[in-house]
Design an enzyme around this catalytic site. Structure first.
Site, PDB file in Angstrom:
ATOM      1  N   ASP A   1       0.846  -1.032  -0.297  1.00 45.92           N
ATOM      2  CA  ASP A   1       0.129   0.144   0.202  1.00 45.92           C
ATOM      3  C   ASP A   1       0.797   1.561  -0.198  1.00 45.92           C
ATOM      4  O   ASP A   1       2.277   1.236   0.317  1.00 45.92           O
ATOM      5  CB  ASP A   1      -0.788   0.347   1.086  1.00 45.92           C
ATOM      6  CG  ASP A   1      -0.205   0.168   2.366  1.00 45.92           C
ATOM      7  OD1 ASP A   1       0.537  -1.003   2.766  1.00 45.92           O
ATOM      8  OD2 ASP A   1      -0.236   0.654   3.457  1.00 45.92           O
TER       9      ASP A   1
ATOM     10  N   GLU B   1      -0.293  -1.351   5.469  1.00 48.19           N
ATOM     11  CA  GLU B   1       1.057  -0.853   6.848  1.00 48.19           C
ATOM     12  C   GLU B   1       0.955   0.292   6.694  1.00 48.19           C
ATOM     13  O   GLU B   1       1.005   0.926   8.072  1.00 48.19           O
ATOM     14  CB  GLU B   1       2.649  -0.995   6.040  1.00 48.19           C
ATOM     15  CG  GLU B   1       3.555  -0.821   6.983  1.00 48.19           C
ATOM     16  CD  GLU B   1       4.032   0.935   6.993  1.00 48.19           C
ATOM     17  OE1 GLU B   1       5.226   0.656   8.307  1.00 48.19           O
ATOM     18  OE2 GLU B   1       3.898   1.265   5.954  1.00 48.19           O
TER      19      GLU B   1
HETATM   20 ZN   LIG Z   1       6.488   1.968   4.377  1.00 41.13          ZN
END
Ligand SMILES: [Zn+2]
Length: 414
Positions: free
Chosen positions: A84, A179
Site C-alpha cells: 500500500d 502498513e
Molecule cells: Zn513504508
C-alpha cells in the site's frame, strides 16, 4: 553479481503505476481492494519466475518460497515489503519519470511546475548526482514507500531464479497490505510466514539499517464537568472544555513534545480533543525507546490531570492507558547476529552501513514480537508520503546486492 542485468528499475516503474492507496476510514481488510491488483501481478510474476508456493490469501497477503539449494540446514529468512501507499498524498495515476544520470539541477515536476525538487530542500540528493533518479510528475506521490522495497525483493527473487549457482537456504517472500494505516500485520498468519528471521525492505538512505523503534502507548483522558442551564448556572456549572484547556496549558512548553525532542528523547503528544459542556475527551500518544519510561511519563501526566481537576470541585476524570507497540530491539538484542549479518552484508556489497534508530514504529516492530525478529533495511526511498518523493535506481540496486550478500552469509554461517 558482476554481469547481472537488474530488473529493479522496470519492476519499480510498473508497480508505481498501480494505485494501491490505503484508506484509513475503511472497515474492510485490506482497507482498499485495489491493493490486491498489485498482489495479483506479483503472484503472476513470481509464478513465471518459478518461485514455489506462490499465493495471495483472502486478506491480500502475498507469499512465495525460494527453496534451499544447499544440503546444510540453515535458518529460513523472510524478506518483507508493503503493497500500500500512504493516504496523505494521492496515489492515483502515478506517472514515474526517470531522470537519467541526473546532473544535480533542480527538477521541476511537469504536471505542477510549482513542485520543484532541489538539493537545498533534499540534502541527500547531493550524494545522488549522476544516479538515475525516479520522481512522480507533480500531482501524486511516487510510492517508492514501499514499491522500492517490493521491486528490490522481486529483483532479488529474479537473481536467485536465474543464477542456479548462487547458493542459499530457504527464502520466504512476504508482501503485506495496509502498513500505512497501521494494520499491516492484523490478519497475518505466522504459520504461513514460517520463517526464522526476517528483514523488511522499507528504509531510506543508502546503508541505513534500523533495528530499534519506539515503544508506544496511547492514553485516553475523559474529563466530566457539571452541566446546568446556562441561564441559571451561577455557582453550579463547571465546563469540561475549560478544565481540559487548563490541563493542556499545564503541559511543559520546552520539553516532552515532538517539536522539542530528537534522537533518543521520548514525548507525550496530544493527538485529539473532542468536547462539550459535560464531557471532554483528550487522546495522547506516549513514545520512548525505553519501555519502562512510558510509565514514568504516564504517571506524570496523570498527576498533572489530578492537580488540574483538584481546582474544580465536583469534576471527575478517567485516565486509560492502551499498549500500542514495543521497541523491536527488545527482541532483536536476543539474536544480535540478525543485525550483525546485515551490516556485514552491506560491507561486502560496498555499502557503508548506517545504523539508525526509528522515532516511530514499523511492521517490523510488530513482526518481531510475533516471533519474527525483523530489522528494516534501506531501499533508497526518500521524501516519502509527498509529491517530492524520489528514489535512486542505483540505491535500489545496492539494496538487491545487500540481500544477495546477506543470504550468502546466512548460508555460510547458518
Ligand atoms: Zn513504508
Amino acid at each position: 553479481m558482476n554481469n547481472y542485468n537488474y530488473t529493479v528499475e522496470n519492476k519499480f516503474i510498473t508497480y508505481a503505476k498501480i494505485d494501491t492507496e490505503a484508506d484509513p476510514n475503511s472497515t474492510t481488510f485490506p482497507s482498499s481492494m485495489k491493493q490486491k491488483d498489485l498482489g495479483k501481478l506479483l503472484v503472476n510474476e513470481l509464478t513465471e519466475m518459478g518461485v514455489s508456493h506462490v499465493e495471495m490469501d483472502e486478506w491480500g497477503y502475498v507469499f512465495g518460497t525460494i527453496p534451499s539449494n544447499i544440503d546444510k540446514k540453515v535458518p529460513t529468512i523472510c524478506f518483507c515489503a508493503h503493497l500500500d501507499t500512504a493516504p496523505d498524498c494521492s496515489g492515483k495515476n502515478v506517472k514515474p519519470i526517470v531522470h537519467r544520470k541526473w546532473d544535480g539541477s533542480p527538477i521541476t515536476l511537469p504536471d505542477d511546475n510549482t513542485q520543484v525538487i532541489t538539493t537545498e530542500k533534499h540534502p541527500y540528493l547531493k550524494e545522488k548526482i549522476g544516479d538515475d533518479i525516479i520522481t512522480a510528475s507533480g500531482l501524486t506521490l511516487l510510492g517508492a514507500d514501499d514499491k522500492a522495497g517490493v521491486a528490490c525483493i522481486m529483483d532479488f527473487a529474479n537473481y536467485c531464479m536465474t543464477n542456479p549457482d548462487y547458493k542459499h537456504g530457504e527464502i520466504r517472500i512476504l508482501f503485506t497490505p495496509d502498513e500505512e494505516v497501521g494494520r499491516g500485520v492484523d490478519h497475518l498468519d505466522m504459520a504461513k510466514v514460517n520463517a526464522d528471521y526476517g528483514y523488511t525492505l522499507d528504509g531510506g538512505v543508502l546503508g541505513s539499517i534500523e533495528d530499534e523503534s519506539f515503544s508506544a502507548d496511547a492514553v485516553k483522558i475523559t474529563i466530566n464537568g457539571i452541566s446546568a442551564h446556562p441561564g441559571y448556572a451561577k455557582n453550579k456549572l463547571v465546563h469540561s472544555i475549560k478544565v481540559a484547556s487548563d490541563f493542556i496549558d499545564r503541559l511543559p512548553k520546552d520539553s516532552w513534545s515532538p517539536e522539542t525532542t530528537e534522537g533518543r528523547e521520548g514525548f507525550v503528544h496530544p493527538t485529539s480533543i473532542k468536547g462539550e459542556l459535560e464531557s471532554t475527551v483528550i487522546t495522547f500518544i506516549i513514545r520512548d525507546h525505553i519501555t519502562a519510561k512510558l510509565k514514568t511519563y504516564e504517571d506524570r501526566l496523570e498527576a498533572l490531570l489530578q492537580e488540574t481537576i483538584s481546582n474544580y470541585p465536583g469534576v471527575t476524570a478517567s485516565f486509560e492507558v492502551t499498549e500500542q507497540y514495543r521497541n523491536m530491539k527488545e527482541v532483536i538484542q536476543t539474536v544480535p547476529f540478525v543485525t550483525d549479518y546485515a551490516i556485514e552484508a552491506m560491507t561486502n556489497a560496498g555499502v557503508e552501513p548506517k545504523p539508525v534508530i526509528i522515532r516511530g514504529g514499523t511492521d517490523g516492530s510488530r513482526l518481531s514480537f510475533m516471533g519474527l525478529p525483523c530489522p528494516n533495511l534501506f531501499t533508497g526511498e526518500m521524501a516519502i508520503h509527498s509529491k517530492h518523493e524520489y528514489v535512486s535506481v542505483q540505491d535500489m540496486q545496492k539494496a538487491v546486492n545487500t540481500m544477495v550478500e546477506l543470504i550468502s552469509i546466512w548460508a555460510e554461517k547458518g
